[in-house]
Scaffold this motif. Structure first.
Motif, PDB file in Angstrom:
ATOM      1  N   GLU A 159       0.835  -1.204   0.000  1.00 41.61           N
ATOM      2  CA  GLU A 159       0.000   0.000   0.000  1.00 41.61           C
ATOM      3  C   GLU A 159       0.873   1.259   0.000  1.00 41.61           C
ATOM      4  OE1 GLU A 159      -2.559   0.409   3.418  1.00 41.61           O
ATOM      5  OE2 GLU A 159      -3.992   1.653   2.327  1.00 41.61           O
ATOM      6  N   THR A 160       1.930   1.250   0.829  1.00 37.69           N
ATOM      7  CA  THR A 160       2.827   2.406   0.906  1.00 37.69           C
ATOM      8  C   THR A 160       3.529   2.649  -0.430  1.00 37.69           C
ATOM      9  OG1 THR A 160       3.194   1.903   3.243  1.00 37.69           O
ATOM     10  CG2 THR A 160       4.730   3.438   2.218  1.00 37.69           C
ATOM     11  N   LEU A 161       4.017   1.574  -1.044  1.00 37.76           N
ATOM     12  CA  LEU A 161       4.721   1.715  -2.326  1.00 37.76           C
ATOM     13  C   LEU A 161       3.774   2.188  -3.428  1.00 37.76           C
ATOM     14  CD1 LEU A 161       7.052  -1.438  -2.382  1.00 37.76           C
ATOM     15  CD2 LEU A 161       7.691   0.937  -1.923  1.00 37.76           C
ATOM     16  N   LEU A 162       2.570   1.650  -3.450  1.00 40.95           N
ATOM     17  CA  LEU A 162       1.607   2.055  -4.485  1.00 40.95           C
ATOM     18  C   LEU A 162       1.200   3.513  -4.302  1.00 40.95           C
ATOM     19  CD1 LEU A 162      -0.644  -1.136  -4.644  1.00 40.95           C
ATOM     20  CD2 LEU A 162       0.778  -0.255  -6.498  1.00 40.95           C
ATOM     21  N   ARG A 198       7.148 -10.270  -2.495  1.00 39.73           N
ATOM     22  CA  ARG A 198       7.473 -10.442  -3.920  1.00 39.73           C
ATOM     23  C   ARG A 198       7.106 -11.839  -4.413  1.00 39.73           C
ATOM     24  NH1 ARG A 198      13.155  -7.193  -3.708  1.00 39.73           N
ATOM     25  NH2 ARG A 198      12.580  -5.462  -5.092  1.00 39.73           N
ATOM     26  N   ARG A 199       7.371 -12.824  -3.549  1.00 37.13           N
ATOM     27  CA  ARG A 199       7.067 -14.207  -3.929  1.00 37.13           C
ATOM     28  C   ARG A 199       5.559 -14.354  -4.163  1.00 37.13           C
ATOM     29  NH1 ARG A 199      10.416 -17.239  -0.351  1.00 37.13           N
ATOM     30  NH2 ARG A 199       8.795 -17.031   1.184  1.00 37.13           N
ATOM     31  N   LYS A 200       4.763 -13.772  -3.257  1.00 37.21           N
ATOM     32  CA  LYS A 200       3.312 -13.897  -3.393  1.00 37.21           C
ATOM     33  C   LYS A 200       2.774 -13.150  -4.616  1.00 37.21           C
ATOM     34  CE  LYS A 200       2.244 -14.570   1.501  1.00 37.21           C
ATOM     35  NZ  LYS A 200       1.523 -14.017   2.668  1.00 37.21           N
ATOM     36  N   LEU A 201       3.403 -12.011  -4.942  1.00 41.94           N
ATOM     37  CA  LEU A 201       2.919 -11.224  -6.080  1.00 41.94           C
ATOM     38  C   LEU A 201       3.239 -11.902  -7.412  1.00 41.94           C
ATOM     39  CD1 LEU A 201       3.781  -7.554  -4.990  1.00 41.94           C
ATOM     40  CD2 LEU A 201       1.603  -8.777  -4.793  1.00 41.94           C
ATOM     41  N   GLY A 202       4.324 -12.688  -7.431  1.00 44.20           N
ATOM     42  CA  GLY A 202       4.658 -13.454  -8.630  1.00 44.20           C
ATOM     43  C   GLY A 202       5.279 -12.628  -9.749  1.00 44.20           C
ATOM     44  N   ILE A 207       7.968  -4.815  -7.997  1.00 45.32           N
ATOM     45  CA  ILE A 207       8.713  -3.971  -7.063  1.00 45.32           C
ATOM     46  C   ILE A 207      10.195  -3.968  -7.427  1.00 45.32           C
ATOM     47  CG2 ILE A 207       9.328  -3.607  -4.636  1.00 45.32           C
ATOM     48  CD1 ILE A 207       6.716  -5.124  -3.916  1.00 45.32           C
ATOM     49  N   ASP A 208      10.721  -2.778  -7.690  1.00 44.03           N
ATOM     50  CA  ASP A 208      12.148  -2.617  -7.976  1.00 44.03           C
ATOM     51  C   ASP A 208      12.912  -2.360  -6.686  1.00 44.03           C
ATOM     52  OD1 ASP A 208      11.498  -2.651 -10.640  1.00 44.03           O
ATOM     53  OD2 ASP A 208      11.614  -0.465 -10.912  1.00 44.03           O
ATOM     54  N   ILE A 217       7.625   0.929  -6.885  1.00 42.72           N
ATOM     55  CA  ILE A 217       6.844   0.188  -7.860  1.00 42.72           C
ATOM     56  C   ILE A 217       7.399   0.511  -9.238  1.00 42.72           C
ATOM     57  CG2 ILE A 217       4.556  -0.012  -8.946  1.00 42.72           C
ATOM     58  CD1 ILE A 217       4.544  -1.241  -6.203  1.00 42.72           C
ATOM     59  N   ASP A 218       7.583  -0.500 -10.054  1.00 40.13           N
ATOM     60  CA  ASP A 218       8.074  -0.328 -11.415  1.00 40.13           C
ATOM     61  C   ASP A 218       7.213   0.726 -12.131  1.00 40.13           C
ATOM     62  OD1 ASP A 218       8.823  -0.469 -14.006  1.00 40.13           O
ATOM     63  OD2 ASP A 218       8.441  -2.621 -14.262  1.00 40.13           O
ATOM     64  N   PRO A 219       7.800   1.875 -12.522  1.00 40.30           N
ATOM     65  CA  PRO A 219       7.014   2.956 -13.131  1.00 40.30           C
ATOM     66  C   PRO A 219       6.246   2.496 -14.376  1.00 40.30           C
ATOM     67  CG  PRO A 219       9.222   3.714 -12.602  1.00 40.30           C
ATOM     68  CD  PRO A 219       9.229   2.232 -12.374  1.00 40.30           C
ATOM     69  N   ALA A 220       6.822   1.580 -15.137  1.00 44.99           N
ATOM     70  CA  ALA A 220       6.140   1.080 -16.342  1.00 44.99           C
ATOM     71  C   ALA A 220       4.829   0.394 -15.960  1.00 44.99           C
ATOM     72  CB  ALA A 220       7.047   0.109 -17.089  1.00 44.99           C
TER      73      ALA A 220
END
Ligand code: CA
Length: 230
Positions: A159-162, A198-202, A207-208, A217-220
């Protein structure tokens, strides 16, 4: 979201803290006014749940001082009385909201959430990156429509990263936003939680790691997420 509960009725304080933690918030408690003021001066809380009638420094006094010092934390005051003049006085000294005891717990949670949203006005109701969608209100995360179960800390990090919208967030900042004061800053807590997250997100990775700076979060993916929602 990080919350401070200042309440001298120990059972009530503990029950409120437990309930808010269940909602995924990081919660600290102070059972006395001066202790609460000390914590609020050091730590950047999103919301303070502040009892009005406290030993040590009163709730009114604490609220007045924080406002004077320009602390941006939102304050919801708890009070035993329910007269209009009390309410006006509370709001006049800088409280953002007001709740009369006894209160329904769901009401408190709703108000705290609403105040927390006001602290970070830029946050949209639903956060997305690529095919990932996080709903802060429902506390759900899905990727390509598939539900992902996250622990409270994993959810908090995501949530914080997003919310940061691709800006780099340091480990210290994550520790500060997502963990409460019992977290040991010298552990690898953030790194370990990041690994399981990261493992759960797959794949593909969202996440960079920005070496020496933190995570983002990867800007792309953010651009793709915005397109997806239109
Ligand atoms: Ca009290």
């Amino acid at each position: 979201m990080r919350v401070l509960v200042v309440e001298d009725e120990v059972q009530l304080a503990d029950a409120v803290a437990r309930g808010l933690r269940r909602e995924g918030m990081a919660v600290d408690i102070a059972y006395e006014g001066n202790e609460g003021y000390g914590k609020a001066s050091i730590i950047r809380y999103d919301v303070i749940v502040l009892d009005r009638d406290l030993p040590g420094m009163s709730g009114d006094e604490m609220c007045r001082r924080l406002t004077e010092e320009g602390v941006l934390t939102r304050v919801i005051m708890l009070t035993a009385s329910n007269t209009v003049s009390d309410k006006v006085a509370g709001l006049a000294i800088g409280a953002d909201d007001y709740l009369t005891k006894p209160f329904a717990f769901a009401e408190l949670v709703a108000r705290v959430r609403a105040l927390g949203r006001r602290t970070t006005p830029a946050a949209p109701p639903v956060l997305a990156a690529g095919d990932l969608i996080l709903d802060p209100a429902k506390r759900t995360v899905t990727r390509s429509g598939r539900k992902i179960d996250l622990t409270r800390k994993e959810f908090g990090i995501l949530e914080t990263l997003l919310t940061a919208q691709g800006a780099v967030v340091s480990s210290e900042e994550l520790l500060d936003r997502v963990w409460d004061e019992h977290a040991d800053p010298f552990t690898t807590t953030v790194r370990v939680t990041m690994m399981t997250l990261r493992r759960k997100l797959g794949e593909p990775a969202l996440i960079d790691t920005v070496v020496g700076a933190g995570y983002r979060i990867d800007p792309a993916a953010l651009v793709a997420g915005a397109a997806l929602r239109r």
